[in-house]
Design an enzyme around this catalytic site. Structure first.
Site, short mmCIF file in Angstrom:
data_model
loop_
_atom_site.label_atom_id
_atom_site.label_comp_id
_atom_site.label_asym_id
_atom_site.label_seq_id
_atom_site.Cartn_x
_atom_site.Cartn_y
_atom_site.Cartn_z
N LYS A 150 0.83 -1.20 0.00
CA LYS A 150 0.00 0.00 0.00
C LYS A 150 0.87 1.25 0.00
O LYS A 150 0.60 2.22 -0.68
CB LYS A 150 -0.83 0.04 1.28
CG LYS A 150 -2.08 -0.82 1.26
CD LYS A 150 -2.86 -0.55 2.55
CE LYS A 150 -3.44 -1.81 3.10
NZ LYS A 150 -3.83 -1.76 4.48
N1 GLU Z 1 -4.42 -6.40 9.16
C1 GLU Z 1 -3.31 -7.06 8.54
C2 GLU Z 1 -2.96 -6.37 7.25
O1 GLU Z 1 -3.76 -5.64 6.71
C3 GLU Z 1 -3.61 -8.52 8.23
C4 GLU Z 1 -3.68 -9.33 9.46
C5 GLU Z 1 -3.92 -10.82 9.25
O2 GLU Z 1 -4.42 -11.24 8.20
O3 GLU Z 1 -3.62 -11.56 10.19
O4 GLU Z 1 -1.86 -6.55 6.78
#
Ligand code: GLU
Length: 289
Positions: A240
């Site tokens: 991102k």
């Molecule tokens: N929130 C995390 C991210 O956007 C992913 C966490 C997970 O899948 O355990 O990279």
């Protein structure tokens, strides 16, 4: 019943890699008549934006993915995280830490782990007495002495011996938030009844620490499906922060969901080629099958 989840952080727009995670989890659940959940990982509220969250739902709908409602959001889960931290404190496997990132980087002895320097243990050796404004770290050696050896299963890598020591004494509660990703994710996966975690291989190593927390908290252990990280035209992994081409920009440029899905599937298949093990963990010991 199989339960999968997609757990994005609304800190930016989704890219092809997110689409691969969400599609794989959703298909896995669909194929077996299971449930697919979305979890908005917005504990770091200062970095999250409502417009990114709205875009996540728009992107998933465009891909033809349906999800359960209500959607879980981490910003509403403070009491559950506080209870989990209290359990770890009662077990005596966490300690307060007041070191800054700069302190850690400056510690000449800091060994390196998969995600940079690992914590050199300063506040474990010289305990911090004030309880306010501190982070909490897990004493990995003490925790492992309590749990004994642990393992977990990855769909591609097979049985994996958990090796949380590679992460050092990782943070389970940030001083500003009262919780950190590793703790929130295991508490929430359990609360949502997740049986199968589908996510990018960049989180393969984090699983070692999450497995340890599951054991300490008595939580069920999901199966893991770490998928390859898709790369951009420049051969670098999509992220991102690098402004990787977003699903929204592809859509605006006339891409159809069907074409994107076909492209992602083809790319994921290429990553499974013999020369590129899928996924390729940085560290961790594979158990003999
Ligand atoms: N929130 C995390 C991210 O956007 C992913 C966490 C997970 O899948 O355990 O990279």
């Amino acid at each position: 019943m199989i339960v999968t989840r997609f757990a994005p952080s609304p800190t930016g727009r989704l890219h092809r890699g997110h689409a691969l995670s969400a599609l794989t989890g959703w298909r896995l659940a669909q194929a077996q008549g299971g449930r697919f959940c979305v979890r908005i990982e917005d504990i770091d509220i200062a970095r999250c934006r409502p417009e990114h969250e709205a875009a996540i739902f728009a992107d998933l709908a465009w891909l033809g993915i349906g999800w359960e409602t209500p959607v879980m959001r981490q910003s509403e889960r403070g009491p559950a995280y506080a209870a989990a931290l209290a359990t770890l404190q009662a077990l005596g496997v966490v300690y307060p830490c007041r070191c800054s990132r700069a302190d850690i980087a400056a510690a000449a002895t800091a060994p390196h782990g998969p995600a940079g320097p690992v914590y050199p243990g300063t506040c474990r050796r010289t305990p911090v007495t004030e309880a306010a404004g501190v982070a909490w770290r897990i004493d990995v050696a003490a925790a492992l002495a309590r749990t004994g050896p642990l393992d977990w299963h990855d769909a591609a890598a097979g049985p994996v011996a958990a090796d949380p020591a590679i992460l050092g004494d990782f943070v389970v509660a940030r001083r500003d938030l009262g919780v950190a990703y590793a703790l929130a994710v295991v508490v929430d996966d359990a609360a949502q009844g997740v049986t199968d975690v589908v996510r990018g291989a960049d989180l393969f190593d984090a699983t070692h620490g999450q497995r340890l927390l599951q054991a300490l908290l008595g939580l069920p252990v999901p199966r893991y499906h770490h998928h390859p990280l898709l790369v951009g035209a420049d051969g670098k992994r999509l992220a991102k922060r690098d402004g990787a081409e977003t699903l929204a920009s592809l859509r605006a440029g006339g891409m159809t969901a069907a074409r994107l899905i076909a492209e992602i599937d083809a790319e994921a298949l290429r990553h499974r080629g013999a020369d590129l093990p899928w996924p390729r963990p940085h560290t961790g010991t594979m158990l003999a099958p």
